[in-house]
Scaffold this motif. Structure first.
Motif, PDB file in Angstrom:
ATOM      1  N   ARG A 161     -15.987  69.184  35.938  1.00 31.56           N
ATOM      2  CA  ARG A 161     -15.855  69.062  37.088  1.00 31.56           C
ATOM      3  C   ARG A 161     -14.369  67.745  37.521  1.00 31.56           C
ATOM      4  NH1 ARG A 161     -17.478  67.404  42.057  1.00 31.56           N
ATOM      5  NH2 ARG A 161     -18.592  65.452  41.107  1.00 31.56           N
ATOM      6  N   VAL A 204     -11.641  66.784  40.552  1.00 25.59           N
ATOM      7  CA  VAL A 204     -10.809  66.128  41.143  1.00 25.59           C
ATOM      8  C   VAL A 204      -9.354  65.666  40.161  1.00 25.59           C
ATOM      9  CG1 VAL A 204     -11.112  63.217  41.379  1.00 25.59           C
ATOM     10  CG2 VAL A 204     -12.995  64.785  40.626  1.00 25.59           C
ATOM     11  N   GLN A 234      -4.833  61.300  28.152  1.00 25.29           N
ATOM     12  CA  GLN A 234      -3.680  61.332  28.604  1.00 25.29           C
ATOM     13  C   GLN A 234      -3.243  62.043  28.665  1.00 25.29           C
ATOM     14  OE1 GLN A 234      -1.496  57.513  27.642  1.00 25.29           O
ATOM     15  NE2 GLN A 234      -3.302  56.197  28.463  1.00 25.29           N
ATOM     16  N   THR A 242      -0.815  63.176  32.018  1.00 30.65           N
ATOM     17  CA  THR A 242       0.813  62.473  32.688  1.00 30.65           C
ATOM     18  C   THR A 242       1.016  63.820  32.774  1.00 30.65           C
ATOM     19  OG1 THR A 242      -0.285  60.991  30.275  1.00 30.65           O
ATOM     20  CG2 THR A 242       2.670  61.160  31.288  1.00 30.65           C
ATOM     21  N   ILE A 271       1.622  63.045  36.596  1.00 30.54           N
ATOM     22  CA  ILE A 271       2.594  62.281  36.617  1.00 30.54           C
ATOM     23  C   ILE A 271       4.208  62.474  36.877  1.00 30.54           C
ATOM     24  CG2 ILE A 271       4.005  60.135  36.517  1.00 30.54           C
ATOM     25  CD1 ILE A 271       1.573  58.597  35.329  1.00 30.54           C
ATOM     26  N   ARG A 317     -15.146  61.047  31.396  1.00 30.83           N
ATOM     27  CA  ARG A 317     -14.711  61.635  32.828  1.00 30.83           C
ATOM     28  C   ARG A 317     -14.619  60.144  33.239  1.00 30.83           C
ATOM     29  NH1 ARG A 317     -18.838  60.551  36.404  1.00 30.83           N
ATOM     30  NH2 ARG A 317     -18.693  61.630  38.335  1.00 30.83           N
ATOM     31  N   GLY A 318     -14.719  59.371  32.827  1.00 29.17           N
ATOM     32  CA  GLY A 318     -14.454  57.561  33.414  1.00 29.17           C
ATOM     33  C   GLY A 318     -13.001  57.716  33.546  1.00 29.17           C
ATOM     34  N   LEU A 374     -11.373  60.140  36.216  1.00 30.47           N
ATOM     35  CA  LEU A 374     -11.573  59.847  37.481  1.00 30.47           C
ATOM     36  C   LEU A 374     -11.232  58.636  37.647  1.00 30.47           C
ATOM     37  CD1 LEU A 374     -15.099  60.859  38.207  1.00 30.47           C
ATOM     38  CD2 LEU A 374     -13.343  61.941  39.081  1.00 30.47           C
ATOM     39  N   GLY A 375     -10.906  57.871  37.213  1.00 26.59           N
ATOM     40  CA  GLY A 375     -10.712  56.372  36.917  1.00 26.59           C
ATOM     41  C   GLY A 375      -8.350  56.679  37.209  1.00 26.59           C
ATOM     42  N   SER A 376      -8.217  57.162  36.182  1.00 31.91           N
ATOM     43  CA  SER A 376      -6.942  57.386  36.608  1.00 31.91           C
ATOM     44  C   SER A 376      -6.257  58.327  37.165  1.00 31.91           C
ATOM     45  CB  SER A 376      -6.453  58.401  35.121  1.00 31.91           C
ATOM     46  OG  SER A 376      -6.336  57.726  33.688  1.00 31.91           O
ATOM     47  N   LEU A 403      -8.254  58.992  40.808  1.00 30.58           N
ATOM     48  CA  LEU A 403      -8.976  57.558  42.021  1.00 30.58           C
ATOM     49  C   LEU A 403      -8.704  56.808  42.321  1.00 30.58           C
ATOM     50  CD1 LEU A 403     -12.710  59.597  41.895  1.00 30.58           C
ATOM     51  CD2 LEU A 403     -10.661  60.719  43.333  1.00 30.58           C
ATOM     52  N   ARG A 404      -7.989  56.117  40.967  1.00 34.50           N
ATOM     53  CA  ARG A 404      -7.673  54.729  40.903  1.00 34.50           C
ATOM     54  C   ARG A 404      -6.019  54.285  41.128  1.00 34.50           C
ATOM     55  NH1 ARG A 404      -4.225  53.477  38.538  1.00 34.50           N
ATOM     56  NH2 ARG A 404      -4.669  53.289  36.292  1.00 34.50           N
ATOM     57  N   ARG A 405      -5.380  55.863  40.891  1.00 29.86           N
ATOM     58  CA  ARG A 405      -4.334  55.839  41.229  1.00 29.86           C
ATOM     59  C   ARG A 405      -3.499  55.253  42.712  1.00 29.86           C
ATOM     60  NH1 ARG A 405      -1.391  60.555  38.322  1.00 29.86           N
ATOM     61  NH2 ARG A 405      -2.278  59.796  36.888  1.00 29.86           N
ATOM     62  N   PRO A 406      -4.001  56.741  43.529  1.00 28.83           N
ATOM     63  CA  PRO A 406      -4.147  56.516  45.241  1.00 28.83           C
ATOM     64  C   PRO A 406      -4.185  54.627  45.385  1.00 28.83           C
ATOM     65  CG  PRO A 406      -5.692  58.432  44.631  1.00 28.83           C
ATOM     66  CD  PRO A 406      -4.775  57.586  43.134  1.00 28.83           C
ATOM     67  N   LEU A 407      -5.668  54.571  45.022  1.00 30.27           N
ATOM     68  CA  LEU A 407      -6.308  53.177  45.108  1.00 30.27           C
ATOM     69  C   LEU A 407      -5.481  52.338  44.944  1.00 30.27           C
ATOM     70  CD1 LEU A 407      -8.949  51.595  46.526  1.00 30.27           C
ATOM     71  CD2 LEU A 407      -9.562  51.177  43.828  1.00 30.27           C
TER      72      LEU A 407
END
Lengths: 212, 212
Positions: B57, B62, B91, B95, B98, B178-179, B182-184, B186-190
Motif C-alpha cells: 500500500r 503513497v 532506492q 529514484t 526524482i 515500508r519505512g 514512506l520516509g522518502s 513523505l519526508r521529501r515534501p516535509l
C-alpha cells in the motif's frame, strides 16, 4: 556581462535562448517591457530585457510553470517590491509544485520553528505544505520521522542558508529571483539525490550492526 | 501489535486498509503469499501478510508506483536479501520519481563524496541523479549553487542519518522497507517545506543588509 549592452531583437533572442516570436508574444502579453524604438520598425534592448527573459525562461522551461504563474512573479519583480516580497511570491508559486494540501496549523511544527527562532509566515503555502506533510506522516503512522523533526529542521536551515548565499551576489532583483527559481527547482533533485547517497552509506552500518 | 496474530481475510483487509478483491488480486499476482488453508474455502493470515500488504500500500497509494515496480521491491524483501540489498532496490525504484536523466560521472560530486567518506555506488540511480543535477546546474550557469555543494552534502548527511534512525526500530525487513518508502516519499515534501521556511527567515536578513 552586465555592462550597458544595447542590442537588437536577434541578439536578444540568441543571448536569452528565447525565440523571436516568443519574445514578441511575451511583449504583447505585457510580461516583457518594450524596447527603445529607434525607427519605425526597429527597437533596441538592454540587459534589463535579457534579465527578464532569462527569468521567464527559468520559470517556464525549468520550473514548468504556466504563464499565469509567471505573471505573478514578473509582477512582483516589476513593482516596488523588496527582495523579501518578490521571494515570497516566488516561493508561493513554486510551493504549488510540492503539494496542494493545506493543514491548518501543526503544534509540533510550531515548536520546531520557535526553537530555531525562524521568522516565517504561518499563512504561507510553505508553512501549509510543512503542516500537510506532518499530518500525512501521522496518518501513515510514521511518527518516528517526526521524532527526528529537529534534525530535519537543522538540515533544512543549512540548505536554506546555502540557497540564499548562492544568490546573494546577483546584480538585479530579476537575477536574484531567477536564482531562487533555478535554485529551488534544480537544487531540489540534487539534495534528494545526495540524501540517497548518504542513505546508502548509513545503510551499510545498519547491515553491519544488524549482523552482529 | 506484532504478536502472532491469526486473522481471517476480512480482518486482514480492515487492518491493512486494502480491500478484499485487491488482496485477492495481489495474491493471484504473486505479490502476497497465500494464507494457511484451514478448510476448502477458508484460510488464515498472520502479521507477515499484514506487513506485506502495508508495504504494498505504501508503494502504490503513497509512492504512486506501478505494480511492476512494486514487484521489484517485493521480490527484494522476499528473497534472501540483506537490508542493504533491499534498500538499494527500493532506492532505485524511488529514484525514478526524482529524475530519469543520467550523466555519467561528476568530478565535483566525487570530490564531495570522498571528502565525506561516503561509501556509495557510482552505478546507482541515486549517483546518476546527483550527477544529472550537477550537469543541469552547469547548463543553467547556476554554478554558485555548486559552490555550496559541501553544505548541501553535509545537510544531506544529517537527513540520510535521520531517515535511517527513523526506521531502525522496525521489527521486520518489510516494515523497515515500508519505512524507507514512506520516509522518502513523505519526508521529501516535509524537508522542502522546511527549507522554504528557513529561506523565509534568511530572506529577511537579505532585506535588512540590502537596505543598509
Amino acid at each position: 556581462m552586465t555592462e550597458a549592452t544595447v542590442m537588437r531583437m536577434a541578439e536578444l533572442a540568441r543571448r536569452s535562448g528565447v525565440s523571436v516570436p516568443t519574445i514578441k508574444y511575451y511583449m504583447r502579453q505585457g510580461l516583457l517591457q518594450p524596447g527603445r524604438r529607434t525607427s519605425v520598425n526597429q527597437a533596441e534592448y538592454d540587459h534589463r530585457h535579457l534579465d527578464r527573459l532569462r527569468l521567464i525562461r527559468a520559470l517556464t522551461s525549468v520550473a514548468g510553470l504556466p504563464l499565469s504563474k509567471v505573471r505573478e512573479v514578473v509582477d512582483a519583480v516589476s513593482g516596488e517590491s523588496t527582495v523579501i516580497d518578490a521571494m515570497a511570491v516566488t516561493q508561493d508559486v513554486l510551493t504549488g509544485t510540492i503539494t496542494d494540501e493545506g493543514a491548518g496549523t501543526s503544534e509540533i511544527l510550531d515548536r520546531v520553528i520557535s526553537q530555531r527562532g525562524w521568522r516565517c509566515a504561518r499563512s504561507s503555502p510553505a508553512y501549509q505544505a510543512a503542516a500537510g506533510a506532518v499530518t500525512q506522516l501521522h496518518a501513515e503512522e510514521l511518527t518516528t520521522v517526526l521524532d527526528h523533526l529537529d534534525g530535519y529542521a537543522e538540515a533544512a536551515e543549512m540548505v536554506g542558508r546555502a540557497d540564499l548565499e548562492a544568490i546573494e551576489d546577483a546584480e538585479s532583483l530579476e537575477q536574484r529571483i531567477r536564482g531562487v527559481v533555478l535554485g529551488s527547482v534544480l537544487r531540489r533533485p540534487l539534495l534528494e539525490a545526495l540524501v540517497l547517497l548518504a542513505q546508502q552509506h548509513f545503510a551499510q552500518n545498519v547491515r553491519d550492526s544488524g549482523e552482529s
